[in-house]
Design an enzyme around this catalytic site. Structure first.
Site, mmCIF file in Angstrom:
data_model
loop_
_atom_site.group_PDB
_atom_site.id
_atom_site.type_symbol
_atom_site.label_atom_id
_atom_site.label_comp_id
_atom_site.label_asym_id
_atom_site.label_seq_id
_atom_site.Cartn_x
_atom_site.Cartn_y
_atom_site.Cartn_z
ATOM 1 N N ALA A 256 0.814 -1.210 0.000
ATOM 2 C CA ALA A 256 0.000 0.000 0.000
ATOM 3 C C ALA A 256 0.849 1.263 0.000
ATOM 4 O O ALA A 256 0.437 2.293 -0.533
ATOM 5 C CB ALA A 256 -0.917 -0.001 1.217
ATOM 6 N N GLU A 260 3.998 3.666 -6.619
ATOM 7 C CA GLU A 260 4.208 3.339 -8.028
ATOM 8 C C GLU A 260 3.607 4.369 -8.977
ATOM 9 O O GLU A 260 3.992 4.431 -10.140
ATOM 10 C CB GLU A 260 3.614 1.967 -8.337
ATOM 11 C CG GLU A 260 4.410 0.820 -7.755
ATOM 12 C CD GLU A 260 3.973 -0.507 -8.343
ATOM 13 O OE1 GLU A 260 4.789 -1.163 -8.986
ATOM 14 O OE2 GLU A 260 2.798 -0.855 -8.166
ATOM 15 N N ASP A 302 20.552 35.662 -30.021
ATOM 16 C CA ASP A 302 20.964 36.334 -31.237
ATOM 17 C C ASP A 302 20.067 37.553 -31.434
ATOM 18 O O ASP A 302 19.109 37.775 -30.683
ATOM 19 C CB ASP A 302 20.832 35.364 -32.420
ATOM 20 C CG ASP A 302 21.662 35.797 -33.617
ATOM 21 O OD1 ASP A 302 22.207 36.910 -33.574
ATOM 22 O OD2 ASP A 302 21.740 35.034 -34.587
ATOM 23 N N ASP A 559 21.377 29.865 -35.195
ATOM 24 C CA ASP A 559 20.701 29.492 -36.432
ATOM 25 C C ASP A 559 21.657 29.011 -37.511
ATOM 26 O O ASP A 559 21.240 28.429 -38.498
ATOM 27 C CB ASP A 559 19.870 30.655 -36.980
ATOM 28 C CG ASP A 559 20.717 31.906 -37.235
ATOM 29 O OD1 ASP A 559 21.953 31.835 -37.050
ATOM 30 O OD2 ASP A 559 20.140 32.937 -37.598
ATOM 31 N N ASP A 563 26.949 27.252 -35.345
ATOM 32 C CA ASP A 563 26.419 27.414 -33.993
ATOM 33 C C ASP A 563 26.237 26.072 -33.289
ATOM 34 O O ASP A 563 25.968 26.045 -32.084
ATOM 35 C CB ASP A 563 25.064 28.137 -34.032
ATOM 36 C CG ASP A 563 25.216 29.599 -34.389
ATOM 37 O OD1 ASP A 563 26.281 30.166 -34.075
ATOM 38 O OD2 ASP A 563 24.285 30.169 -34.979
ATOM 39 N N ASN A 625 0.116 9.242 2.319
ATOM 40 C CA ASN A 625 0.853 8.122 2.908
ATOM 41 C C ASN A 625 0.926 8.241 4.419
ATOM 42 O O ASN A 625 0.894 7.239 5.142
ATOM 43 C CB ASN A 625 2.276 8.064 2.327
ATOM 44 C CG ASN A 625 2.307 7.425 0.955
ATOM 45 O OD1 ASN A 625 1.290 6.977 0.454
ATOM 46 N ND2 ASN A 625 3.467 7.398 0.340
ATOM 47 N N GLU A 628 -2.360 7.063 5.689
ATOM 48 C CA GLU A 628 -2.506 5.616 5.528
ATOM 49 C C GLU A 628 -1.699 4.855 6.565
ATOM 50 O O GLU A 628 -2.107 3.780 7.020
ATOM 51 C CB GLU A 628 -2.071 5.215 4.119
ATOM 52 C CG GLU A 628 -2.993 5.726 3.016
ATOM 53 C CD GLU A 628 -2.392 5.546 1.636
ATOM 54 O OE1 GLU A 628 -3.112 5.797 0.646
ATOM 55 O OE2 GLU A 628 -1.211 5.153 1.540
ATOM 56 N N THR A 658 -9.107 6.700 -5.294
ATOM 57 C CA THR A 658 -9.467 8.094 -5.054
ATOM 58 C C THR A 658 -8.315 9.072 -5.274
ATOM 59 O O THR A 658 -8.537 10.239 -5.597
ATOM 60 C CB THR A 658 -9.996 8.255 -3.614
ATOM 61 O OG1 THR A 658 -8.976 7.856 -2.688
ATOM 62 C CG2 THR A 658 -11.232 7.392 -3.406
ATOM 63 N N ASP A 659 -7.074 8.638 -5.092
ATOM 64 C CA ASP A 659 -5.941 9.572 -5.142
ATOM 65 C C ASP A 659 -5.376 9.806 -6.534
ATOM 66 O O ASP A 659 -4.731 10.831 -6.776
ATOM 67 C CB ASP A 659 -4.797 9.053 -4.248
ATOM 68 C CG ASP A 659 -4.899 9.618 -2.844
ATOM 69 O OD1 ASP A 659 -5.858 10.364 -2.578
ATOM 70 O OD2 ASP A 659 -4.036 9.312 -2.013
#
Length: 835
Positions: A256, A260, A302, A559, A563, A625, A628, A658-659
């Site tokens: 839990a 991840e 430039d 450009d 360069d 967390n 939890e 839910t998260d």
């Protein structure tokens, strides 16, 4: 092969080119073998944490806990599927961005110069090459004038080769110097480059600093989760729980707490920022460049096209004793840029010369028998036309080659002269007006000496309308600016002043005046608003290196073909998409489709917003967390006298249900109006401020609301400490605790939108994605606690009316804690500022 002169002058007809394209196919390399989507998906299901979860699901099934086994499998499938979706989406977006980068080729068809897409080249096409062009097919050179080709892409040799007429030139190489006309001999899969590509696999890019930091965060939090799981396993054994149940209980806690969802959220945030940049004409060639852009502290820009419109027009012709049309004729004959079919082809300055020459009715005919093209070191170009040398270039390189340069003297007003004004006075006056000045001369021999000065041409390229506002944004963002240009110092100074870039000390240097020592160079340039004119490619490389050595995150624009090294050396190489060369675009991290300086500033703002969004959803994740973990900590510390407020399945429902969407919505949070106020915030994503906010403010507040609601329902139901609660009462209390966490996370999501302003004072527009995510979160809450089979599976029940009252209190508790913390920080900052 033998190429006739007539074929070189006429090229293929449109009908011939169309027929050959239909027969041979487009001039594109075979698509590299890409990893099949199924393999990408399987990889997301088989990394270290995924394998750990698969093993845990098998153990849970063998132990007779099918609900936990199914829940773990759901975690693996949802997280793996989401990560795959984001990786595949990012890969597809990057492919589309690559396809948008222009690759045009100048050819001669139907006897006229035309610009065609490289994919439309066919065998027999006559290709016109000049410095900066990418060679897009295998060619045989018919004419070569001072040609140098970089073949490092094929051979690894960095020293350019100098092929002659009759020699081959290969697709994938670059023209470094000179000009050439060549005939296409092979296209697409028949080129030498395609043969090498079939034997070579594309090397993977190293991870970006942001990816490394996120990886560290995941590993640290996962390590903590494993340690906590091991600790709870030991505690459960001490409390007399059977070993098998203790192991599965600890395993569930560990599963839990493994974050991840962080990496996919980061990928989405970067990909979304890249898409926003693309919508604002900034193509991110490497996704990790989004992060680095937000950290830029020094921008070397430039002048032409970036600060100015890149719409050159001839503003003045100074021609003592000569007709302006004669001056323009010489300038155009020594140029390659033209207006063709109403469209500009080539250098904008040379196109402007051509347009003005046509307007004055100049005779542009003549047989060119030799050409000495422009290069950035000589800063001039010359041709032999009807046995006479025609030359144009920078005044400081042309005037020393001329004889009898007029110091003043009569000049007819109709020719553009100004009476007794001399060439140096005219040059100074034009430069101070911000005009780009060319000197034009001719000679009777082939050598560039003892020339006759025809006059000066002043060209105007006005600053863009909104560039001053973009420069102001850089200043308030703490970003230093420098103009690095090859133009005359007076011209550069005038444009810098007009655009608002020139610093208070008005420091204007030339490349020749730069210190030889890199440390001294960095110290000299480490200021805002410096102008460096007449720079060489080597100067730009040294400037980028010197500023980086002083700790700056350097963005460098470019450009030209030369360069490339400077763009590679800088932390962020920015190439011009509209006017830049293929070499510059290939070397850059960011391509500006509109060549606009304001687009750079917009990209920096989006980069900063992305960094802030990563911190937002990290704070959101970690706060949850804490909530939890709290029920398990209370259960363990109380020796089991306080029942578990949340089950492992409820914790999993919070993580994967839910998260998830609110975290993703925070990753797409629009930029704060104050994003560009003050220096960029860089460094660790999880610093002291985030840790204190999570573990000292938001996390404890949510834990108190959760456990208060849980214990309150138990006490109202007649429970006392140490007693075993009635199963129905425990289920209702657990459902209440679950609801309190979800509702607390709703308030937390809005609190995380800002690190300084409380929820009621957020002035920026609402995040519609967050509003939708919170609405869906509320629906999921009712599903998880209101549908009896689902609630029973998770281990909870629908809260009582008193339970809902307790749970709803989590919203003001979180808001109050967030407001108090931000008020304390504001007052502490005010005291610190006063001291």
């Amino acid at each position: 092969m033998t190429t006739s002169v007539s074929h070189l002058r006429q090229g293929l007809t449109t009908a011939q080119a169309t027929a050959r394209l239909a027969a041979d196919g487009p001039n594109v390399l075979p698509s590299p073998r890409r990893t099949p989507p199924v393999v990408l998906l399987l990889r997301q299901m088989a990394h270290f944490f995924a394998l750990l979860l698969w093993g845990a699901s098998v153990l849970a099934l063998l132990a007779g806990m099918p609900q936990l086994a199914v829940a773990i499998v759901v975690v693996v499938l949802l997280n793996g599927g989401f990560a795959f979706a984001q990786e595949y989406r990012a890969d597809q977006a990057a492919q589309r961005l690559r396809e948008l980068i222009p690759a045009d080729v100048v050819v001669r068809r139907d006897g006229r110069r035309r610009v065609v897409d490289a994919a439309g080249l066919v065998a027999g096409d006559v290709v016109l090459l000049e410095a900066g062009d990418r060679i897009s097919a295998d060619l045989e050179l018919a004419e070569a004038h001072a040609l140098a080709v970089n073949e490092s892409m094929l051979t690894g040799e960095s020293v350019p080769v100098r092929p002659r007429a009759g020699d081959p030139a290969y697709a994938g190489t670059y023209v470094v110097e000179g000009e050439a006309e060549a005939v296409v001999v092979a296209t697409g899969a028949r080129t030498r480059l395609a043969g090498i590509a079939r034997l070579t696999q594309e090397a993977s890019r190293p991870p970006s600093p942001l990816s490394v930091q996120i990886g560290k965060v995941v590993k640290i939090v996962a390590g903590i989760a494993l340690a906590v799981g091991a600790a709870f396993f030991g505690l459960a054994l001490l409390l007399g729980t059977p070993a098998s149940h203790s192991f599965l209980f600890a395993l569930g806690v560990t599963v839990a707490l493994v974050p991840e969802g962080l990496l996919p959220t980061v990928t989405l945030s970067l990909a979304r920022a890249a898409q926003r940049m693309a919508a604002r004409h900034a193509l991110v060639r490497h996704l990790e460049a989004v992060e680095t852009l937000g950290s830029a502290t020094f921008i070397c820009t430039d002048k032409t096209g970036t600060l100015t419109r890149n719409e050159m027009t001839v503003a003045e012709v100074w021609a003592p004793g000569h007709a302006p049309a004669d001056v323009l004729r010489t300038a155009v004959l020594s140029s390659t840029g033209r207006m063709s079919d109403g469209k500009p082809v080539g250098d904008p300055m040379e196109v402007a010369l051509h347009v003005e020459a046509l307007r004055l009715g100049a005779d542009l005919t003549g047989e060119i028998t030799a050409r000495n093209p422009f290069d950035p070191r000589r800063r001039r170009a010359s041709v032999m036309v009807n046995g006479r040398l025609q030359l144009k270039g920078a005044p400081d390189t042309v005037l020393p080659l001329c004889r009898d340069v007029p110091a003043g003297g009569a000049a007819d007003a109709g020719t553009g002269g100004r009476g007794a004004e001399g060439v140096q006075e005219a040059l100074a006056r034009m430069s101070e007006r911000g005009l780009r000045v060319l000197a034009v001369a001719r000679g009777s021999g082939s050598g560039e000496r003892d020339l006759e000065l025809l006059g000066l041409i002043g060209l105007h390229d006005p600053p863009r309308e909104d560039v001053a506002e973009a420069i102001w944004k850089c200043r308030i963002a703490g970003i230093k600016l420098a103009m690095v240009t090859g133009d005359h110092p007076r011209t550069a100074r005038a444009v810098a002043a007009a655009a608002g870039l020139l610093g208070a000390d008005e420091l204007v240097l030339t490349g020749a005046e730069l210190p030889a020592d890199d440390a001294a160079l960095g110290e000299l340039l480490d200021r805002d608003g410096v102008v460096v004119a007449r720079v060489t490619p080597e100067d730009k490389l040294r400037i980028a290196r010197a500023l980086r050595s002083r700790g700056h995150v350097v963005a460098m624009t470019g450009d030209g073909v030369n360069d490339g090294p400077a763009l590679r050396e800088a932390d962020i190489g920015i190439a011009m998409g509209a006017s830049g060369t293929d070499v510059a675009r290939e070397a850059a991290d960011l391509v500006l489709l509109d060549d606009h300086f304001a687009t750079i500033v917009a990209a920096v703002e989006l980069g900063r917003a992305t960094y802030a969004n990563v911190r937002r959803f990290l704070t959101y994740h970690l706060t949850d967390n804490v909530a939890e973990l709290t029920p398990f900590a209370v259960w363990a510390l109380s020796g089991g006298t306080v029942p578990l407020a949340l089950t492992v399945l409820q914790v999993l429902a919070l993580d994967i249900g839910t998260d998830l969407l609110p975290a993703l919505a925070l990753g797409a949070e629009p930029a704060n109006p104050r994003t560009m106020h003050g220096p960029a915030r860089t460094g660790a994503l999880i610093d002291r401020r985030v840790l204190f906010r999570v573990f000292g403010v938001l996390g404890p507040a949510q834990a108190v609301a959760e456990m208060g609601a849980f214990v309150g329902v138990l006490l109202l139901g007649g429970w006392h400490f140490g007693a075993v609660p009635d199963p129905g009462l425990l289920a209702a209390a657990s459902g209440t605790a679950f609801a309190a966490v979800v509702l607390g996370q709703v308030a937390n999501a809005f609190a995380c939108r800002s690190e300084s302003r409380w929820i009621g004072r957020l002035r920026r527009p609402a995040n519609p994605l967050l509003l939708g995510a919170v609405a869906f979160e509320a629906v999921l809450l009712l599903l998880f606690v209101g549908v009896p089979p689902v609630a029973h599976l998770l281990g909870g029940a629908f809260p009582t009316p008193a339970g809902w009252a307790f749970a709803v209190l989590a919203i003001p508790v979180m808001a109050a804690a967030d407001t108090a913390h931000k008020a304390w920080r504001a007052s502490d900052h005010a005291v610190g500022s006063a001291q």
